[in-house]
Motif scaffolding. Structure first.
Motif, short mmCIF file in Angstrom:
data_model
loop_
_atom_site.label_atom_id
_atom_site.label_comp_id
_atom_site.label_asym_id
_atom_site.label_seq_id
_atom_site.Cartn_x
_atom_site.Cartn_y
_atom_site.Cartn_z
N ASN A 50 57.58 17.52 -5.05
CA ASN A 50 58.19 16.82 -3.91
C ASN A 50 58.15 15.31 -4.18
O ASN A 50 57.57 14.84 -5.17
N TYR A 51 58.74 14.55 -3.27
CA TYR A 51 58.84 13.10 -3.44
C TYR A 51 57.47 12.45 -3.65
O TYR A 51 57.29 11.64 -4.56
N VAL B 220 65.25 15.29 -5.12
CA VAL B 220 64.50 15.36 -3.86
C VAL B 220 64.88 14.29 -2.84
O VAL B 220 64.42 14.33 -1.71
#
Length: 191
Positions: free
Chosen positions: A17-18, A77
């Motif tokens: 994820n980010y 993302v």
């Protein structure tokens, strides 16, 4: 600490994820910046920055790079498929709508990267960055902050800047903004 190769494998082989990507990107930058020569050189670095649209004037001033594997992973993302290297991006600060907030974002990013710096105007360090901000922009909000610009003093004793993401690296004998922006601070970088 992981090596750059370990970081690359982790980014390429995982669906991150980010926040996980950002954490690894910061680790990558810390390792890369430690390996650099103490002071930037236009002659030694110009080819990379002239041939990439991934780094803007802020990234250029701090000597940041965005490897393709990070670029592609961030784009997957991000809502707008863009990972902007803006002041505060590394430290999670998004409001750079005033001089004070812009400088705070820069100082926070420098701290995250473990880069020593001083704002002592009498410091003789040959590596400095100059921070400019558009003070004429109307309707400034935290969502639409005024534009900024950065220049860098190189070991050759000349100031250079990258003119946006797509722009060239330009040279001058003093810190210059490509617009009529106000010079708000010079920061000496102590590597």
């Amino acid at each position: 600490m992981k090596s750059i190769k370990d970081i690359e494998k982790e980014v390429k082989n995982n669906n991150l994820n980010y926040n996980e990507l950002l954490e690894l990107y910061i680790k990558y930058l810390r390792i890369r910046l430690r390996k650099l020569k103490e002071y930037p050189s236009v002659k030694e670095e110009i080819d990379y920055y002239m041939n990439t649209s991934d780094i803007n004037c802020y990234g250029y001033a701090l000597r940041l790079k965005l490897p393709k594997y990070f670029k592609e992973s961030f784009y997957q993302v991000m809502d707008f498929n863009v990972f902007d290297i803006d002041p505060g991006v590394l430290s999670g600060i998004t409001d750079i709508s005033t001089e004070k907030k812009l400088l705070n974002a820069i100082y926070s990013d420098l701290d995250i990267l473990k880069i020593d710096y001083t704002t002592d105007k009498y410091d003789l360090s040959p590596y400095k960055i100059a921070v400019f901000q558009d003070t004429k922009q109307k309707y400034v909000t935290s969502s639409f902050p005024p534009d900024y610009h950065f220049c860098r003093l190189n070991k050759e004793g000349i100031w250079t800047y990258k003119n946006g993401y797509e722009g060239d690296v330009l040279v001058g004998n003093k810190p210059t903004s490509n617009e009529e922006y106000k010079l708000i601070k010079k920061i000496s970088i102590k590597r």
